[in-house]
Scaffold this motif. Structure first.
Motif, mmCIF file in Angstrom:
data_model
loop_
_atom_site.group_PDB
_atom_site.id
_atom_site.type_symbol
_atom_site.label_atom_id
_atom_site.label_comp_id
_atom_site.label_asym_id
_atom_site.label_seq_id
_atom_site.Cartn_x
_atom_site.Cartn_y
_atom_site.Cartn_z
ATOM 1 N N GLN A 107 0.760 -1.185 0.007
ATOM 2 C CA GLN A 107 -0.068 0.082 -0.061
ATOM 3 C C GLN A 107 0.769 1.257 0.009
ATOM 4 O O GLN A 107 0.426 2.148 0.702
ATOM 5 N N GLY A 108 2.145 1.121 -0.522
ATOM 6 C CA GLY A 108 2.878 2.438 -0.601
ATOM 7 C C GLY A 108 3.594 2.919 0.619
ATOM 8 O O GLY A 108 3.922 2.253 1.333
ATOM 9 N N ASP A 109 3.232 4.178 0.559
ATOM 10 C CA ASP A 109 4.083 4.812 1.975
ATOM 11 C C ASP A 109 3.344 4.367 3.306
ATOM 12 O O ASP A 109 3.809 4.262 4.266
ATOM 13 N N GLY A 110 2.114 3.659 3.431
ATOM 14 C CA GLY A 110 1.626 3.200 4.451
ATOM 15 C C GLY A 110 1.991 1.698 4.931
ATOM 16 O O GLY A 110 1.587 1.292 5.965
ATOM 17 N N GLU A 111 2.830 1.119 4.052
ATOM 18 C CA GLU A 111 3.186 -0.168 4.290
ATOM 19 C C GLU A 111 4.137 -0.093 5.699
ATOM 20 O O GLU A 111 5.234 0.800 5.543
ATOM 21 N N LEU A 112 4.191 -1.044 6.277
ATOM 22 C CA LEU A 112 4.934 -1.249 7.685
ATOM 23 C C LEU A 112 5.351 -2.764 7.427
ATOM 24 O O LEU A 112 4.405 -3.620 7.630
ATOM 25 N N LEU A 113 6.651 -2.931 7.820
ATOM 26 C CA LEU A 113 7.143 -4.226 7.642
ATOM 27 C C LEU A 113 8.301 -4.383 9.116
ATOM 28 O O LEU A 113 9.006 -3.443 9.156
ATOM 29 N N VAL A 114 7.980 -5.227 10.054
ATOM 30 C CA VAL A 114 8.894 -5.340 11.081
ATOM 31 C C VAL A 114 9.060 -6.804 11.265
ATOM 32 O O VAL A 114 8.488 -7.618 11.209
ATOM 33 N N GLU A 115 10.507 -6.974 11.161
ATOM 34 C CA GLU A 115 10.955 -8.474 10.931
ATOM 35 C C GLU A 115 11.397 -8.978 12.391
ATOM 36 O O GLU A 115 11.362 -10.422 12.296
ATOM 37 N N ASN A 116 11.301 -8.328 13.137
ATOM 38 C CA ASN A 116 11.517 -8.825 14.709
ATOM 39 C C ASN A 116 10.792 -8.225 15.704
ATOM 40 O O ASN A 116 11.036 -6.783 15.781
ATOM 41 N N LEU A 117 9.929 -8.768 16.228
ATOM 42 C CA LEU A 117 8.979 -7.938 17.423
ATOM 43 C C LEU A 117 9.691 -7.669 18.521
ATOM 44 O O LEU A 117 9.120 -7.010 19.408
ATOM 45 N N GLU A 118 10.724 -8.318 18.787
ATOM 46 C CA GLU A 118 11.539 -7.924 20.119
ATOM 47 C C GLU A 118 11.967 -6.716 20.302
ATOM 48 O O GLU A 118 12.785 -6.002 19.171
ATOM 49 N N GLY A 119 11.560 -6.082 21.147
ATOM 50 C CA GLY A 119 12.165 -4.366 21.363
ATOM 51 C C GLY A 119 11.287 -3.402 20.575
ATOM 52 O O GLY A 119 11.600 -2.344 20.585
ATOM 53 N N TRP A 120 10.305 -3.956 19.717
ATOM 54 C CA TRP A 120 9.550 -3.159 18.816
ATOM 55 C C TRP A 120 8.235 -2.547 19.579
ATOM 56 O O TRP A 120 7.730 -3.105 20.491
ATOM 57 N N ASN A 121 8.294 -1.250 19.661
ATOM 58 C CA ASN A 121 7.242 -0.670 20.064
ATOM 59 C C ASN A 121 5.969 -0.002 19.136
ATOM 60 O O ASN A 121 6.384 0.667 18.313
ATOM 61 N N PRO A 122 4.768 -0.605 19.241
ATOM 62 C CA PRO A 122 3.764 -0.173 18.089
ATOM 63 C C PRO A 122 3.342 1.095 18.420
ATOM 64 O O PRO A 122 3.055 1.472 19.731
ATOM 65 N N GLY A 123 2.969 1.518 17.199
ATOM 66 C CA GLY A 123 2.302 2.910 17.330
ATOM 67 C C GLY A 123 0.887 2.470 16.881
ATOM 68 O O GLY A 123 0.408 1.499 16.945
ATOM 69 N N GLU A 124 0.522 3.523 16.083
ATOM 70 C CA GLU A 124 -0.976 3.279 15.621
ATOM 71 C C GLU A 124 -0.972 2.474 14.171
ATOM 72 O O GLU A 124 -0.107 2.679 13.522
ATOM 73 N N LEU A 125 -1.656 1.217 14.100
ATOM 74 C CA LEU A 125 -1.484 0.199 13.255
ATOM 75 C C LEU A 125 -3.108 0.323 12.391
ATOM 76 O O LEU A 125 -4.009 0.388 13.121
ATOM 77 N N SER A 126 -2.678 -0.012 11.104
ATOM 78 C CA SER A 126 -4.141 -0.319 10.235
ATOM 79 C C SER A 126 -4.489 -1.398 10.701
ATOM 80 O O SER A 126 -4.123 -2.364 11.266
ATOM 81 N N TYR A 127 -5.993 -1.469 10.383
ATOM 82 C CA TYR A 127 -6.689 -2.697 10.628
ATOM 83 C C TYR A 127 -6.176 -3.795 9.872
ATOM 84 O O TYR A 127 -6.320 -4.860 9.980
ATOM 85 N N MET A 128 -5.635 -3.637 8.602
ATOM 86 C CA MET A 128 -4.927 -4.543 7.925
ATOM 87 C C MET A 128 -3.639 -4.920 8.114
ATOM 88 O O MET A 128 -2.469 -4.620 7.605
ATOM 89 N N THR A 129 -3.282 -5.303 9.427
ATOM 90 C CA THR A 129 -2.084 -5.769 10.004
ATOM 91 C C THR A 129 -2.106 -7.293 10.512
ATOM 92 O O THR A 129 -2.837 -7.705 11.059
ATOM 93 N N THR A 130 -1.196 -7.768 9.881
ATOM 94 C CA THR A 130 -0.994 -9.234 10.148
ATOM 95 C C THR A 130 0.178 -9.776 10.656
ATOM 96 O O THR A 130 1.155 -8.939 10.298
ATOM 97 N N VAL A 131 0.334 -10.880 11.674
ATOM 98 C CA VAL A 131 1.469 -11.204 12.228
ATOM 99 C C VAL A 131 1.784 -12.538 11.793
ATOM 100 O O VAL A 131 1.035 -13.272 11.891
ATOM 101 N N LEU A 132 3.145 -12.915 11.380
ATOM 102 C CA LEU A 132 3.510 -14.098 11.143
ATOM 103 C C LEU A 132 4.209 -14.618 12.466
ATOM 104 O O LEU A 132 5.335 -14.083 12.626
#
Length: 142
Positions: A107-132
């Motif tokens: 989705q262009g500039d709105g795309e967010l990729l986080v490869e490792n959730l350790e130490g990551w602090n979430p901000g506001e996320l879109s409804y279209m958020t998937t966790v693997l």
């Protein structure tokens, strides 16, 4: 956007149309599922050999906790609304480092990729958020 038959609003539309249109008048065009896009962004296979892949909504964390016992890879849709509690669960299970997040894939500039959730602090996320989540109980490197 994505596959119209996997956790999609399109499914409700399909049911509504089925009451008024003949089945042969409704044509579905599948897209690439969010979890497949996410895995491809990370160059990470979802399964190997006889791995079990589970797809589910993240909204019921008791069910998520249970599912972690029964698969090698867990795909969680609708994760934005429960992200704080989900991160706590994954931390408790020691799975933050093997978990990835994709939001607004392709989705262009709105795309967010986080490869490792350790130490990551979430901000506001879109409804279209998937966790693997790679539970990874089996070793296929032999």
């Amino acid at each position: 956007i994505g596959d119209p038959l996997i956790f999609a609003t399109t499914s409700y539309l399909l049911y509504g149309l089925a009451d008024d249109l003949a089945r042969d008048k409704i044509h579905l065009v599948p897209g690439i599922s969010a979890f497949q896009i996410g895995a491809s962004k990370f160059h990470d296979p979802l399964t190997l050999q006889e791995d079990r892949l589970t797809l589910m909504s993240a909204t019921d964390l008791v069910a998520v906790d249970n599912a972690l016992n029964h698969c090698e890879t867990l795909v969680l849709y609708k994760a934005a609304g429960v992200i704080e509690r989900l991160l706590e669960l994954l931390k408790k299970r020691g799975l933050l480092a093997s978990s990835k997040l994709v939001s607004c894939a392709e989705q262009g500039d709105g795309e967010l990729l986080v490869e490792n959730l350790e130490g990551w602090n979430p901000g506001e996320l879109s409804y279209m958020t998937t966790v693997l989540v790679r539970v990874g109980k089996r070793d296929w490197t032999e």
